[in-house]
Design an enzyme around this catalytic site. Sequence first.
Site, mmCIF file in Angstrom:
data_model
loop_
_atom_site.group_PDB
_atom_site.id
_atom_site.type_symbol
_atom_site.label_atom_id
_atom_site.label_comp_id
_atom_site.label_asym_id
_atom_site.label_seq_id
_atom_site.Cartn_x
_atom_site.Cartn_y
_atom_site.Cartn_z
ATOM 1 N N HIS A 43 -23.013 19.827 1.776
ATOM 2 C CA HIS A 43 -24.111 18.855 1.677
ATOM 3 C C HIS A 43 -24.786 18.720 3.030
ATOM 4 C CE1 HIS A 43 -23.334 16.456 -2.236
ATOM 5 N NE2 HIS A 43 -23.023 17.720 -2.393
ATOM 6 N N TYR B 185 -26.396 6.192 -1.346
ATOM 7 C CA TYR B 185 -25.805 4.884 -1.056
ATOM 8 C C TYR B 185 -26.924 3.863 -1.238
ATOM 9 C CZ TYR B 185 -21.991 7.327 1.472
ATOM 10 O OH TYR B 185 -20.926 8.118 1.837
ATOM 11 N N PRO C 75 -14.511 2.299 2.599
ATOM 12 C CA PRO C 75 -14.878 3.671 2.222
ATOM 13 C C PRO C 75 -16.340 4.043 2.447
ATOM 14 C CG PRO C 75 -14.515 2.309 0.278
ATOM 15 C CD PRO C 75 -14.121 1.485 1.448
ATOM 16 N N LYS D 15 -14.671 7.959 5.654
ATOM 17 C CA LYS D 15 -13.950 8.358 6.866
ATOM 18 C C LYS D 15 -12.423 8.375 6.776
ATOM 19 C CE LYS D 15 -17.270 9.391 9.440
ATOM 20 N NZ LYS D 15 -17.536 10.740 8.990
ATOM 21 N N TYR E 206 -21.558 10.389 10.641
ATOM 22 C CA TYR E 206 -21.214 10.791 9.272
ATOM 23 C C TYR E 206 -20.615 12.196 9.240
ATOM 24 C CZ TYR E 206 -21.483 10.672 4.177
ATOM 25 O OH TYR E 206 -21.160 10.668 2.837
HETATM 26 P P1 RFL Z 1 -1.854 8.138 1.724
HETATM 27 O O1 RFL Z 1 -2.734 9.108 1.022
HETATM 28 O O2 RFL Z 1 -1.844 6.745 1.276
HETATM 29 O O3 RFL Z 1 -0.381 8.739 1.633
HETATM 30 C C1 RFL Z 1 0.756 7.983 1.988
HETATM 31 C C2 RFL Z 1 1.961 8.505 1.232
HETATM 32 O O4 RFL Z 1 3.113 7.764 1.629
HETATM 33 C C3 RFL Z 1 3.879 7.431 0.482
HETATM 34 N N1 RFL Z 1 4.659 6.213 0.779
HETATM 35 C C4 RFL Z 1 5.983 6.237 1.042
HETATM 36 N N2 RFL Z 1 6.865 7.237 1.111
HETATM 37 C C5 RFL Z 1 8.139 6.914 1.406
HETATM 38 N N3 RFL Z 1 8.564 5.645 1.623
HETATM 39 C C6 RFL Z 1 7.723 4.614 1.567
HETATM 40 N N4 RFL Z 1 8.146 3.373 1.780
HETATM 41 C C7 RFL Z 1 6.356 4.893 1.276
HETATM 42 N N5 RFL Z 1 5.252 4.109 1.142
HETATM 43 C C8 RFL Z 1 4.239 4.941 0.845
HETATM 44 C C9 RFL Z 1 2.852 7.233 -0.623
HETATM 45 O O5 RFL Z 1 3.436 7.432 -1.926
HETATM 46 C C10 RFL Z 1 1.825 8.316 -0.279
HETATM 47 O O6 RFL Z 1 2.102 9.535 -0.950
HETATM 48 O O7 RFL Z 1 -2.141 8.119 3.304
HETATM 49 P P2 RFL Z 1 -2.655 9.271 4.308
HETATM 50 O O8 RFL Z 1 -1.871 10.545 4.088
HETATM 51 O O9 RFL Z 1 -2.695 8.642 5.625
HETATM 52 O O10 RFL Z 1 -4.146 9.622 3.807
HETATM 53 C C11 RFL Z 1 -5.171 8.683 3.929
HETATM 54 C C12 RFL Z 1 -6.179 8.837 2.785
HETATM 55 O O11 RFL Z 1 -5.499 8.891 1.567
HETATM 56 C C13 RFL Z 1 -7.214 7.708 2.767
HETATM 57 O O12 RFL Z 1 -7.610 7.363 4.075
HETATM 58 C C14 RFL Z 1 -8.469 8.069 1.965
HETATM 59 O O13 RFL Z 1 -8.180 8.280 0.627
HETATM 60 C C15 RFL Z 1 -9.519 6.946 2.086
HETATM 61 N N6 RFL Z 1 -10.699 7.187 1.267
HETATM 62 C C16 RFL Z 1 -11.680 8.066 1.676
HETATM 63 N N7 RFL Z 1 -11.521 8.790 2.805
HETATM 64 C C17 RFL Z 1 -12.450 9.720 3.181
HETATM 65 O O14 RFL Z 1 -12.269 10.371 4.218
HETATM 66 N N8 RFL Z 1 -13.582 9.951 2.427
HETATM 67 C C18 RFL Z 1 -13.817 9.280 1.277
HETATM 68 O O15 RFL Z 1 -14.804 9.574 0.607
HETATM 69 C C19 RFL Z 1 -12.861 8.273 0.864
HETATM 70 N N9 RFL Z 1 -13.033 7.589 -0.269
HETATM 71 C C20 RFL Z 1 -10.870 6.505 0.050
HETATM 72 C C21 RFL Z 1 -12.066 6.725 -0.698
HETATM 73 C C22 RFL Z 1 -9.886 5.640 -0.446
HETATM 74 C C23 RFL Z 1 -10.064 5.001 -1.656
HETATM 75 N N10 RFL Z 1 -8.993 4.151 -2.091
HETATM 76 C C24 RFL Z 1 -8.623 3.948 -3.412
HETATM 77 C C25 RFL Z 1 -8.065 3.571 -1.145
HETATM 78 C C26 RFL Z 1 -12.272 6.096 -1.892
HETATM 79 C C27 RFL Z 1 -11.283 5.218 -2.370
HETATM 80 C C28 RFL Z 1 -11.603 4.524 -3.665
HETATM 81 C C1 PHB Z 2 -16.273 9.553 -3.222
HETATM 82 O O1 PHB Z 2 -16.880 10.512 -3.744
HETATM 83 O O2 PHB Z 2 -15.205 9.133 -3.694
HETATM 84 C C2 PHB Z 2 -16.842 8.888 -2.030
HETATM 85 C C3 PHB Z 2 -17.930 9.459 -1.387
HETATM 86 C C4 PHB Z 2 -18.468 8.849 -0.276
HETATM 87 C C5 PHB Z 2 -17.926 7.660 0.186
HETATM 88 C C6 PHB Z 2 -16.824 7.093 -0.435
HETATM 89 C C7 PHB Z 2 -16.272 7.710 -1.551
HETATM 90 O O3 PHB Z 2 -18.483 7.063 1.257
#
Ligand code: RFL
Ligand code: PHB
Length: 394
Positions: A76, A204, A296, A300, A388
């Site tokens: 993109h 957005y 989100p 990042k 970004y």
């Molecule tokens: P994770 O992915 O939460 O993984 C942590 C792992 O640890 C396990 N765990 C345990 N294991 C053993 N003992 C315990 N006591 C434990 N407690 C937990 C869990 O089961 C899990 O498997 O953290 P990590 O690896 O640091 O990764 C971070 C990312 O997952 C997170 O920052 C992103 O998903 C955030 N996020 C986004 N990030 C982006 O860069 N771009 C995006 O577009 C974006 N969109 C989002 C997002 C997060 C969202 N939610 C639901 C939080 C959109 C959403 C909706």
């Molecule tokens: C997504 O596609 O889940 C998404 C994209 C951009 C964002 C957050 C989430 O800023």
Amino acid sequence: MSETVKTQVCIIGSGPAGLLLSQLLAMAGIDSVVLDRRDRAYIEGRIRAGVLEQGTVQALEEAGVADRLHREGLPHDGFDLAFDGDRHRIDLKALTGKSVTVYGQTEVTKDLFDRRFADGQRFFFNVEDVTPADLTTDAPRVHFRHEDRAVTVECDYVAGCDGFHGVSRKAIPETVLRTFERVYPFGWLGIMVDRPPVSHELIYANHARGFALASMRSKTRSRYYIQCELDDHVDNWSDDRFWEELAVRLGPETAAKLETGPSFEKSIAPLRSFVAEPMRHGALFLAGDAAHIVPPTGAKGLNLAVADIRLLARALTAHYRGRDDRLLDGYSAAALRRVWKVERFSWQLSTLMHQFPENSPFETRMQRAEFDYLSGSEAASRSIAENYVGLPLE
Ligand code: RFL
Ligand code: PHB
């Protein structure tokens, strides 16, 4: 029954941070064990991030797990900001020479798991009562329960990659740990649907009824979000109600192109900014969501987790290869410098693009003025763009 396992680095958490670390360590000849309280299928099924910075793509390339990403990821070159019907495109390519890649976190996780399983990585899934111990001694350990056995991992270092709700951060004494937090007074309701995206780039939108985001996972799968109340529930949102609300917030021109359909995932996520300092305590190193959360809006969270892991893998490699601990000693400070800059950007974009219940008419006008300024200023647009696409790794 009890069991003792020996390794160099015990990685708690098998999300993208923990998996990438185990991969980079294995490539450097460093042994690790990975624990997670969930299993592989559950972790792969968690629908989260969708946008990868160029630096994240490069890290995955260097880790040897980017073949499918190159085949299936969507490059993109820009995205749109919309304000009550007016649109401003942030031309990432023209403003920074860089682009981002749309490729789901589910896919990144699958690619990493495939590689770690093929390489014979030692995993313990469905573990309980994970307890890091003796972190400030020269014999750190991690205790846990696995299939009714008590297991102890004896290791040199512990990587706390267990997300925001994990146990690693809590193993740092309260006298040492400082936390900084802002909880936003709303959440994001997200749906996934197998219909082509409404636009080939992300939109957005800040509308008087609240924020909306049009995103995607592929040319046939769309991801949409709308700002909702914190105490709202998915059961209050039939697909029809969601589509109606999304259409209003995206505006009539975009809504006319919206292809609706049955959603196959629907969830609400709260928005939070959070930082824990320091990111090291003795033998324990925090990385990813275990140490920090961003709202989100800037896409990042996953990218920041990958940036932490690049620093941590580099530092552990320098330690084991050359007995050089300077990078390990500097890890927390180096990681936090980036973390705070990314926190600032995510907070700024969130503040610009949402409806805040506490906003006075003055603040509403300020949001509009900032959008108008961005629309007319290449310098301001470039500032958004360079954040970004991802700030350079120090
Ligand atoms: P994770 O992915 O939460 O993984 C942590 C792992 O640890 C396990 N765990 C345990 N294991 C053993 N003992 C315990 N006591 C434990 N407690 C937990 C869990 O089961 C899990 O498997 O953290 P990590 O690896 O640091 O990764 C971070 C990312 O997952 C997170 O920052 C992103 O998903 C955030 N996020 C986004 N990030 C982006 O860069 N771009 C995006 O577009 C974006 N969109 C989002 C997002 C997060 C969202 N939610 C639901 C939080 C959109 C959403 C909706
Ligand atoms: C997504 O596609 O889940 C998404 C994209 C951009 C964002 C957050 C989430 O800023």
